[in-house]
Design a protein around this motif. Structure first.
Motif, PDB file in Angstrom:
ATOM      1  N   LYS A  86      -3.484  -1.477   3.853  1.00 35.22           N
ATOM      2  CA  LYS A  86      -4.515  -1.414   5.248  1.00 35.22           C
ATOM      3  C   LYS A  86      -4.929  -2.443   6.068  1.00 35.22           C
ATOM      4  O   LYS A  86      -5.489  -2.024   6.827  1.00 35.22           O
ATOM      5  N   GLN A  87      -3.434  -2.354   6.941  1.00 42.48           N
ATOM      6  CA  GLN A  87      -3.386  -3.158   8.140  1.00 42.48           C
ATOM      7  C   GLN A  87      -3.389  -2.241   8.853  1.00 42.48           C
ATOM      8  O   GLN A  87      -1.563  -1.944   8.925  1.00 42.48           O
ATOM      9  N   LYS A  88      -3.841  -1.190   9.548  1.00 41.08           N
ATOM     10  CA  LYS A  88      -3.200  -0.276  10.057  1.00 41.08           C
ATOM     11  C   LYS A  88      -2.798  -0.165  11.711  1.00 41.08           C
ATOM     12  O   LYS A  88      -1.348   0.623  12.062  1.00 41.08           O
ATOM     13  N   PHE A 166      -0.077  10.835  13.651  1.00 41.08           N
ATOM     14  CA  PHE A 166      -0.386  10.727  11.943  1.00 41.08           C
ATOM     15  C   PHE A 166      -1.157   9.623  11.239  1.00 41.08           C
ATOM     16  O   PHE A 166      -2.508   9.338  11.461  1.00 41.08           O
ATOM     17  N   VAL A 167      -0.598   8.067  11.770  1.00 38.53           N
ATOM     18  CA  VAL A 167      -1.486   6.782  11.288  1.00 38.53           C
ATOM     19  C   VAL A 167      -2.252   7.045  12.543  1.00 38.53           C
ATOM     20  O   VAL A 167      -3.503   6.461  11.955  1.00 38.53           O
ATOM     21  N   TYR A 168      -1.950   7.150  13.885  1.00 36.88           N
ATOM     22  CA  TYR A 168      -2.759   6.663  14.890  1.00 36.88           C
ATOM     23  C   TYR A 168      -4.378   7.742  14.607  1.00 36.88           C
ATOM     24  O   TYR A 168      -5.870   7.286  14.489  1.00 36.88           O
ATOM     25  N   ILE A 172      -2.363   9.515   7.865  1.00 34.91           N
ATOM     26  CA  ILE A 172      -1.289   8.850   7.240  1.00 34.91           C
ATOM     27  C   ILE A 172      -2.548   7.457   7.016  1.00 34.91           C
ATOM     28  O   ILE A 172      -3.025   7.055   7.869  1.00 34.91           O
ATOM     29  N   THR A 173      -2.805   7.337   5.310  1.00 33.42           N
ATOM     30  CA  THR A 173      -3.693   5.914   5.763  1.00 33.42           C
ATOM     31  C   THR A 173      -3.438   5.506   3.844  1.00 33.42           C
ATOM     32  O   THR A 173      -2.005   5.091   3.729  1.00 33.42           O
ATOM     33  N   LEU A 180       5.314   9.275   6.081  1.00 30.60           N
ATOM     34  CA  LEU A 180       5.808   7.878   6.225  1.00 30.60           C
ATOM     35  C   LEU A 180       6.527   7.226   5.580  1.00 30.60           C
ATOM     36  O   LEU A 180       7.610   6.932   6.152  1.00 30.60           O
ATOM     37  N   GLU A 181       6.461   7.408   4.194  1.00 29.70           N
ATOM     38  CA  GLU A 181       7.555   6.470   3.194  1.00 29.70           C
ATOM     39  C   GLU A 181       9.237   7.475   4.094  1.00 29.70           C
ATOM     40  O   GLU A 181       9.948   7.045   3.374  1.00 29.70           O
TER      41      GLU A 181
END
Lengths: 205, 99
Positions: A86-88, A166-168, A172-173, A180-181
């Motif tokens: 959980k460290q985006k 996507f993370v931003y 992707i969470t 991401l993987e």
């Protein structure tokens, strides 16, 4: 019938997604494998010519590029660990650093190729007429294999840039990070191919 | 059936240790290339490359802790490749040169 009240559940299969990615990676393995086989065959036939040709490659640049790629593999693996923790923001920084490393690798490759081309060593180049058959084959394989690898680096960079977006955007969470993987798996494969290219082209003496 | 996988409590230290190992192995290969080991040169270079790729596959790509199906995938592909290599080298070694 009151179907409107049924909540929609979006189907997601992480293991299936990862299997698909691995199957694709293994076709890549066989694509590069065929080229490594061609390399091995010609090196078997022209061992001395391959040694002479390899002496013109810069070991320092090759080593730096190896360490750059290994480091980028570390940061992409860490970015996945970070998003799962959980460290985006940390994950985003790591992905951006990975992109920076991939860019640095390509810039080094550009200068390396430019130097060779400047010296007339390229397919049908002026210097090639003075070289033995084995040396011409060595450089042919060098350009084909490092070129195809560089193309993979470029594709990997685009893949990671998309995943970064996507993370931003929180697509992707911490509990939904298979994309991401998969991007990471692709990047690690690119790293593994370089792990073999480096000693086979730069370190023959 | 729940196909969503959630991992928690990832440890950064292990990745950094693996990376240090990879960098150390790279420097060892480069150092060894300075010595003339004849046939052993390519053997040691390939052995180190195989160890490095095993580190990447097992730790960075998580195959060590993933479902065994991925080990089967990789095993079948690598075995196919090794068969291709062996058959090609039989041909290269025993082929009568064309005059």
């Amino acid at each position: 019938m009151d179907n409107n009240s049924v909540a929609m559940e979006i189907h997601r299969d992480d293991t299936g997604s990862k299997m698909g990615m691995w199957l694709f990676l293994l076709t890549e393995l066989l694509l590069f494998g065929g080229m490594f086989l061609l390399y091995a065959s010609y090196r078997f036939i022209y061992p001395e010519n391959f040694k002479v040709a390899a002496e013109r490659l810069d070991i320092t640049v090759g080593t730096i590029n190896t360490i750059i790629l290994l480091t980028s593999s570390l940061t992409v693996a860490l970015s996945l660990a970070a998003i799962r923790n959980k460290q985006k923001v940390f994950s985003l920084y790591l992905l951006m650093f990975t992109i920076l490393c991939g860019g640095a690798f390509l810039v080094n490759k550009y200068f390396e190729w430019s130097t060779k081309i400047h010296h007339g060593i390229y397919p049908k180049g002026p210097e090639m007429a003075n070289l033995s058959d084995g040396e011409v084959l060595f450089y042919g394989l060098y350009y084909t294999m490092t070129g195809l690898h560089a193309l993979h680096v470029l594709v990997g960079l685009i893949f990671i840039a998309i995943v970064c977006y996507f993370v931003y955007k929180d697509k992707i969470t911490f509990d939904n990070n298979q994309k991401l993987e998969n991007a990471g798996l692709y990047w690690h494969l690119v790293d593994i191919i370089w792990i073999f290219l480096f000693p086979l082209f730069y370190l023959i003496h | 059936m729940n196909n969503h996988i959630t991992h928690t409590g990832e440890n950064y230290g292990l990745y950094i240790v693996v990376w240090l190992g990879l960098v150390a192995l790279t420097l060892i290969t480069v150092a060894l290339a300075g010595f003339n080991l004849l046939y052993l040169t390519v053997v040691t270079a390939l052995a180190i490359a195989i160890v490095k790729s095993l580190l990447v596959v097992n730790y960075f790509m998580h195959v060590k802790t993933d479902s065994p199906v991925f080990k089967i995938f990789i095993g079948v592909s690598v075995a196919t490749f090794i068969i291709m290599v062996i058959l090609t080298f039989f041909d290269l070694t025993f082929r009568v040169p064309i005059k």
